[in-house]
Enzyme design. Structure first.
Site, short mmCIF file in Angstrom:
data_model
loop_
_atom_site.label_atom_id
_atom_site.label_comp_id
_atom_site.label_asym_id
_atom_site.label_seq_id
_atom_site.Cartn_x
_atom_site.Cartn_y
_atom_site.Cartn_z
N GLY A 7 -7.34 -14.58 10.67
CA GLY A 7 -7.98 -13.47 11.39
C GLY A 7 -7.72 -12.16 10.67
O GLY A 7 -6.88 -12.08 9.77
N LEU A 8 -8.44 -11.14 11.10
CA LEU A 8 -8.38 -9.85 10.42
C LEU A 8 -7.00 -9.19 10.58
O LEU A 8 -6.25 -9.54 11.50
CB LEU A 8 -9.46 -8.91 10.97
CG LEU A 8 -10.92 -9.39 10.85
CD1 LEU A 8 -11.87 -8.32 11.35
CD2 LEU A 8 -11.25 -9.78 9.42
N GLY A 10 -4.22 -6.99 11.80
CA GLY A 10 -3.98 -6.38 13.10
C GLY A 10 -4.45 -7.21 14.28
O GLY A 10 -4.29 -6.82 15.44
N LYS A 13 -1.69 -12.01 14.35
CA LYS A 13 -1.15 -13.25 13.78
C LYS A 13 0.38 -13.24 13.72
O LYS A 13 1.03 -14.16 14.18
CB LYS A 13 -1.74 -13.47 12.37
CG LYS A 13 -3.27 -13.50 12.34
CD LYS A 13 -3.81 -13.69 10.94
CE LYS A 13 -3.48 -12.58 9.97
NZ LYS A 13 -4.09 -11.26 10.31
N SER A 81 -6.53 -15.35 5.46
CA SER A 81 -7.30 -16.52 4.98
C SER A 81 -8.80 -16.41 5.28
O SER A 81 -9.33 -17.14 6.11
CB SER A 81 -6.74 -17.84 5.50
OG SER A 81 -6.19 -17.73 6.78
N1 ATP Z 1 -3.05 -10.04 23.00
C1 ATP Z 1 -2.42 -9.68 21.89
N2 ATP Z 1 -1.97 -10.59 21.01
C2 ATP Z 1 -1.36 -10.23 19.85
N3 ATP Z 1 -1.13 -8.95 19.50
C3 ATP Z 1 -1.57 -7.97 20.34
C4 ATP Z 1 -2.23 -8.30 21.55
N4 ATP Z 1 -2.55 -7.15 22.18
C5 ATP Z 1 -2.11 -6.15 21.40
N5 ATP Z 1 -1.51 -6.63 20.29
C6 ATP Z 1 -0.91 -5.79 19.23
O1 ATP Z 1 -1.71 -5.92 18.06
C7 ATP Z 1 -0.90 -5.74 16.90
C8 ATP Z 1 -1.07 -6.96 16.00
O2 ATP Z 1 -0.40 -6.73 14.78
P1 ATP Z 1 0.07 -7.91 13.82
O3 ATP Z 1 0.96 -7.29 12.79
O4 ATP Z 1 0.62 -9.04 14.62
O5 ATP Z 1 -1.30 -8.35 13.18
P2 ATP Z 1 -1.55 -9.36 11.98
O6 ATP Z 1 -2.71 -10.19 12.40
O7 ATP Z 1 -0.30 -10.06 11.61
O8 ATP Z 1 -2.03 -8.39 10.83
P3 ATP Z 1 -1.84 -8.52 9.22
O9 ATP Z 1 -2.90 -9.47 8.74
O10 ATP Z 1 -2.08 -7.12 8.73
O11 ATP Z 1 -0.45 -8.99 8.94
C9 ATP Z 1 0.54 -5.58 17.39
O12 ATP Z 1 0.84 -4.20 17.45
C10 ATP Z 1 0.48 -6.19 18.80
O13 ATP Z 1 1.46 -5.66 19.65
MG MG Z 2 0.83 -10.11 9.85
#
Ligand code: ATP
Ligand code: MG
Length: 189
Positions: A7-8, A10, A13, A81
């Site tokens: 997934g994108l 933020g 994940k 991915s």
């Molecule tokens: N339902 C939800 N599930 C997961 N995260 C959430 C949700 N609602 C809000 N958030 C917030 O969204 C953000 C997600 O950030 P995260 O670093 O987990 O993204 P990521 O997919 O790992 O991004 P990246 O690919 O840049 O590593 C966090 O600040 C989290 O608290």
């Molecule tokens: Mg991440």
């Protein structure tokens, strides 16, 4: 089992993987998280964000994941991915690979902007800080067409998303039969 969270940036994940790992520990399921950011800082630091290198990145993470998974450790790969080709390669190479699409609309991601990447990708073209290859903005994301699980982190609260992913893993996890002492080799006294 290998769980590929795609997934994108933020979308949630890394957040979900950490919470789910904690939940699984409570029911005695061992989990390893392979986070794209951590590996890009170490064994994948030679890789760029070109299509070929993004595919190679997933190839390496998948190989490492397969080693943990072969020991029946639930292995969560948390990496954008974006290419179907890379996701498909893992499915073809390894046993029990589950694709989980962690989805969130772009306007919400721009709002969250946890790493400030969206702000930079949306800068005017001539700006020196502009990012030109942010997945979902100015780089490709091939939406998984038939994921094993779909989670929308905008429509569902964080606890609900944790519950959905944890239940999915618990239901699909192979529980080895308990070994009986009589199957052990006797040690001569
Ligand atoms: N339902 C939800 N599930 C997961 N995260 C959430 C949700 N609602 C809000 N958030 C917030 O969204 C953000 C997600 O950030 P995260 O670093 O987990 O993204 P990521 O997919 O790992 O991004 P990246 O690919 O840049 O590593 C966090 O600040 C989290 O608290
Ligand atoms: Mg991440």
């Amino acid at each position: 089992m290998i769980i590929l969270l795609s997934g994108l940036s933020g979308a949630g994940k890394s957040t979900l993987s950490q919470h789910v790992k904690n939940q699984l520990a409570k029911v005695g399921i061992d989990t390893e998280i392979i986070d794209g950011d951590e590996y890009r800082a170490k064994i994948c630091k030679d890789l760029s964000f070109s299509k070929a290198d993004r595919i190679e990145n997933i190839r390496r993470l998948g190989f490492i994941a397969s080693k943990f998974s072969a020991r029946n450790i639930v292995t969560i790969i948390s990496a954008i991915s974006p290419y179907d080709e890379a996701r498909q390669e893992l499915i073809n190479l390894y046993n029990n690979v589950k694709i989980v699409h962690i989805d969130c609309p772009l306007n919400e991601l721009i709002e969250r902007d946890t790493k400030g990447l969206y702000k930079r990708a949306l800068l005017p073209d001539e700006h020196p800080d502009k990012i030109r290859n942010l997945t979902g903005v100015n780089d490709q994301y091939e939406v998984p067409l038939k994921p094993d699980l779909y989670i929308n982190t905008h429509q569902n609260s964080l606890p609900r998303c944790i519950h959905i992913l944890t239940s999915f893993i618990v239901n699909n996890h192979y529980k080895p039969p308990r070994s009986h002492p009589e199957t052990l080799i006797e040690i001569p006294s």
